[in-house]
Design a protein around this motif. Structure first.
Motif, PDB file in Angstrom:
ATOM      1  N   GLN A 165       0.825  -1.211   0.000  1.00 25.66           N
ATOM      2  CA  GLN A 165       0.000   0.000   0.000  1.00 25.66           C
ATOM      3  C   GLN A 165       0.861   1.265   0.000  1.00 25.66           C
ATOM      4  O   GLN A 165       0.328   2.365  -0.044  1.00 25.66           O
ATOM      5  N   MET A 166       2.168   1.088   0.062  1.00 27.88           N
ATOM      6  CA  MET A 166       3.078   2.228   0.140  1.00 27.88           C
ATOM      7  C   MET A 166       3.626   2.589  -1.240  1.00 27.88           C
ATOM      8  O   MET A 166       3.785   1.723  -2.104  1.00 27.88           O
ATOM      9  N   GLU A 167       3.946   3.867  -1.407  1.00 29.21           N
ATOM     10  CA  GLU A 167       4.663   4.277  -2.609  1.00 29.21           C
ATOM     11  C   GLU A 167       6.099   3.785  -2.482  1.00 29.21           C
ATOM     12  O   GLU A 167       6.612   3.602  -1.372  1.00 29.21           O
ATOM     13  N   MET A 168       6.758   3.601  -3.631  1.00 30.54           N
ATOM     14  CA  MET A 168       8.098   3.018  -3.628  1.00 30.54           C
ATOM     15  C   MET A 168       9.078   3.792  -2.744  1.00 30.54           C
ATOM     16  O   MET A 168       9.851   3.206  -1.994  1.00 30.54           O
ATOM     17  N   LYS A 169       9.030   5.118  -2.813  1.00 24.29           N
ATOM     18  CA  LYS A 169       9.968   5.931  -2.024  1.00 24.29           C
ATOM     19  C   LYS A 169       9.786   5.677  -0.531  1.00 24.29           C
ATOM     20  O   LYS A 169      10.758   5.568   0.221  1.00 24.29           O
ATOM     21  N   GLN A 170       8.524   5.598  -0.092  1.00 17.53           N
ATOM     22  CA  GLN A 170       8.254   5.363   1.325  1.00 17.53           C
ATOM     23  C   GLN A 170       8.739   3.974   1.736  1.00 17.53           C
ATOM     24  O   GLN A 170       9.413   3.815   2.756  1.00 17.53           O
ATOM     25  N   LYS A 171       8.420   2.979   0.922  1.00 17.02           N
ATOM     26  CA  LYS A 171       8.843   1.614   1.231  1.00 17.02           C
ATOM     27  C   LYS A 171      10.367   1.521   1.274  1.00 17.02           C
ATOM     28  O   LYS A 171      10.945   0.940   2.207  1.00 17.02           O
ATOM     29  N   ASN A 172      11.032   2.082   0.272  1.00 14.64           N
ATOM     30  CA  ASN A 172      12.493   2.001   0.217  1.00 14.64           C
ATOM     31  C   ASN A 172      13.165   2.690   1.396  1.00 14.64           C
ATOM     32  O   ASN A 172      14.268   2.331   1.791  1.00 14.64           O
ATOM     33  N   GLY A 173      12.475   3.671   1.971  1.00 15.92           N
ATOM     34  CA  GLY A 173      13.037   4.388   3.120  1.00 15.92           C
ATOM     35  C   GLY A 173      13.092   3.554   4.389  1.00 15.92           C
ATOM     36  O   GLY A 173      13.866   3.855   5.303  1.00 15.92           O
ATOM     37  N   ILE A 174      12.277   2.503   4.452  1.00 18.66           N
ATOM     38  CA  ILE A 174      12.217   1.705   5.687  1.00 18.66           C
ATOM     39  C   ILE A 174      12.455   0.216   5.465  1.00 18.66           C
ATOM     40  O   ILE A 174      12.586  -0.535   6.422  1.00 18.66           O
ATOM     41  N   SER A 175      12.533  -0.209   4.211  1.00 12.20           N
ATOM     42  CA  SER A 175      12.546  -1.651   3.933  1.00 12.20           C
ATOM     43  C   SER A 175      13.884  -2.309   4.238  1.00 12.20           C
ATOM     44  O   SER A 175      14.927  -1.648   4.317  1.00 12.20           O
ATOM     45  N   HIS A 176      13.842  -3.610   4.363  1.00  8.50           N
ATOM     46  CA  HIS A 176      15.018  -4.452   4.544  1.00  8.50           C
ATOM     47  C   HIS A 176      16.021  -4.234   3.419  1.00  8.50           C
ATOM     48  O   HIS A 176      17.204  -4.041   3.662  1.00  8.50           O
ATOM     49  N   ARG A 177      15.531  -4.252   2.172  1.00 12.44           N
ATOM     50  CA  ARG A 177      16.430  -4.067   1.040  1.00 12.44           C
ATOM     51  C   ARG A 177      16.987  -2.650   1.038  1.00 12.44           C
ATOM     52  O   ARG A 177      18.167  -2.432   0.790  1.00 12.44           O
ATOM     53  N   GLY A 178      16.122  -1.688   1.353  1.00 14.50           N
ATOM     54  CA  GLY A 178      16.569  -0.300   1.412  1.00 14.50           C
ATOM     55  C   GLY A 178      17.686  -0.109   2.431  1.00 14.50           C
ATOM     56  O   GLY A 178      18.673   0.592   2.175  1.00 14.50           O
ATOM     57  N   ARG A 179      17.554  -0.745   3.588  1.00 13.18           N
ATOM     58  CA  ARG A 179      18.567  -0.618   4.640  1.00 13.18           C
ATOM     59  C   ARG A 179      19.871  -1.298   4.246  1.00 13.18           C
ATOM     60  O   ARG A 179      20.961  -0.795   4.529  1.00 13.18           O
ATOM     61  N   ALA A 180      19.772  -2.460   3.588  1.00 15.45           N
ATOM     62  CA  ALA A 180      20.984  -3.146   3.132  1.00 15.45           C
ATOM     63  C   ALA A 180      21.671  -2.340   2.026  1.00 15.45           C
ATOM     64  O   ALA A 180      22.900  -2.201   2.016  1.00 15.45           O
ATOM     65  N   VAL A 181      20.883  -1.780   1.105  1.00 10.92           N
ATOM     66  CA  VAL A 181      21.446  -0.974   0.013  1.00 10.92           C
ATOM     67  C   VAL A 181      22.084   0.302   0.568  1.00 10.92           C
ATOM     68  O   VAL A 181      23.113   0.757   0.060  1.00 10.92           O
ATOM     69  N   GLU A 182      21.491   0.855   1.607  1.00 11.69           N
ATOM     70  CA  GLU A 182      22.078   2.046   2.237  1.00 11.69           C
ATOM     71  C   GLU A 182      23.490   1.743   2.733  1.00 11.69           C
ATOM     72  O   GLU A 182      24.420   2.532   2.543  1.00 11.69           O
ATOM     73  N   LYS A 183      23.655   0.579   3.361  1.00  4.25           N
ATOM     74  CA  LYS A 183      24.989   0.175   3.836  1.00  4.25           C
ATOM     75  C   LYS A 183      25.942  -0.052   2.663  1.00  4.25           C
ATOM     76  O   LYS A 183      27.108   0.334   2.707  1.00  4.25           O
ATOM     77  N   LEU A 184      25.427  -0.680   1.595  1.00  6.65           N
ATOM     78  CA  LEU A 184      26.229  -0.881   0.388  1.00  6.65           C
ATOM     79  C   LEU A 184      26.663   0.464  -0.195  1.00  6.65           C
ATOM     80  O   LEU A 184      27.828   0.660  -0.545  1.00  6.65           O
ATOM     81  N   THR A 185      25.721   1.408  -0.278  1.00  3.78           N
ATOM     82  CA  THR A 185      26.005   2.721  -0.850  1.00  3.78           C
ATOM     83  C   THR A 185      27.047   3.468  -0.026  1.00  3.78           C
ATOM     84  O   THR A 185      27.979   4.071  -0.584  1.00  3.78           O
ATOM     85  N   GLU A 186      26.898   3.445   1.303  1.00  4.59           N
ATOM     86  CA  GLU A 186      27.878   4.100   2.170  1.00  4.59           C
ATOM     87  C   GLU A 186      29.262   3.531   1.928  1.00  4.59           C
ATOM     88  O   GLU A 186      30.252   4.257   1.847  1.00  4.59           O
TER      89      GLU A 186
END
Length: 195
Positions: A165-186
């Motif tokens: 029910q979430m927009e992609m930006k909202q989901k990516n801000g809190i999701s498991h994949r988003g958090r793992a990608v954040e660490k990858l990006t850093e």
């Protein structure tokens, strides 16, 4: 900087590109001519992710990252876990997987679950792993039409909507994949000078 993301899953590719923005050129397996079904036959998310990234590096020569994600449901002893994509069978049908989980969860009051992603990066001859997870619960019925996989039956803690029910930006801000990608990006931002 060009990196191969070891997937042909259009939804995953869109999510990753959305999170990373235009700082990196992310290419899929099909874009490098890889149409093989890369094995995922290990018992942990980390081993499966490493297996896929190593496969691409060894066969095609590209620096690569791969992910493996599992939905872990407490009352089901953390199933489907590493078998999430093929939980209802080798066809990897999301609808069948969702139906199977809902059936197994009938009458269960403990609905605690978490999504967990491990990203493995093979770059410059070294291997790195990054993990992200999000806590939540399994709904009693599907809600929403966005997202993919188990998104319609997973509601993250602190929210009233399912991932679907979430927009992609909202989901990516809190999701498991988003958090793992954040660490990858850093990591990439610190490590790679000319990207």
């Amino acid at each position: 900087m060009k990196l191969v993301f070891a997937t042909n899953n259009r939804h995953k590719l869109e999510e990753i590109r959305d999170i990373l923005g235009d700082r990196f050129e992310i290419v899929s397996l099909s874009q490098i001519g890889c149409h093989e079904d890369i094995p995922e036959d290990h018992e942990t998310l980390q081993e499966n992710a490493l297996q896929k990234a190593r496969f691409v590096k060894e066969r095609y020569g590209y620096d690569c990252f791969a992910d493996d994600t599992g939905l872990e449901i407490e009352v089901l002893e953390n199933r489907p876990g590493v078998y999430s994509a093929r939980y209802a069978g080798p066809a990897k049908c999301s609808e069948d997987n969702v139906r199977k989980v809902l059936k197994e969860m009938e009458g269960k009051t403990n609905r605690k679950a978490q999504f967990r992603t491990v990203i493995a990066l093979v770059m410059n001859g070294k291997e790195y792993c990054f993990e992200g997870k999000v806590l939540g619960e399994i709904l009693t019925e599907q809600q929403g039409t966005a997202g993919f996989g188990y998104d319609p039956i997973f509601r993250p803690s602190g929210f009233t909507e399912s991932f679907a029910q979430m927009e992609m930006k909202q989901k990516n801000g809190i999701s498991h994949r988003g958090r793992a990608v954040e660490k990858l990006t850093e990591f990439l931002n610190k490590t790679v000078k000319d990207f």
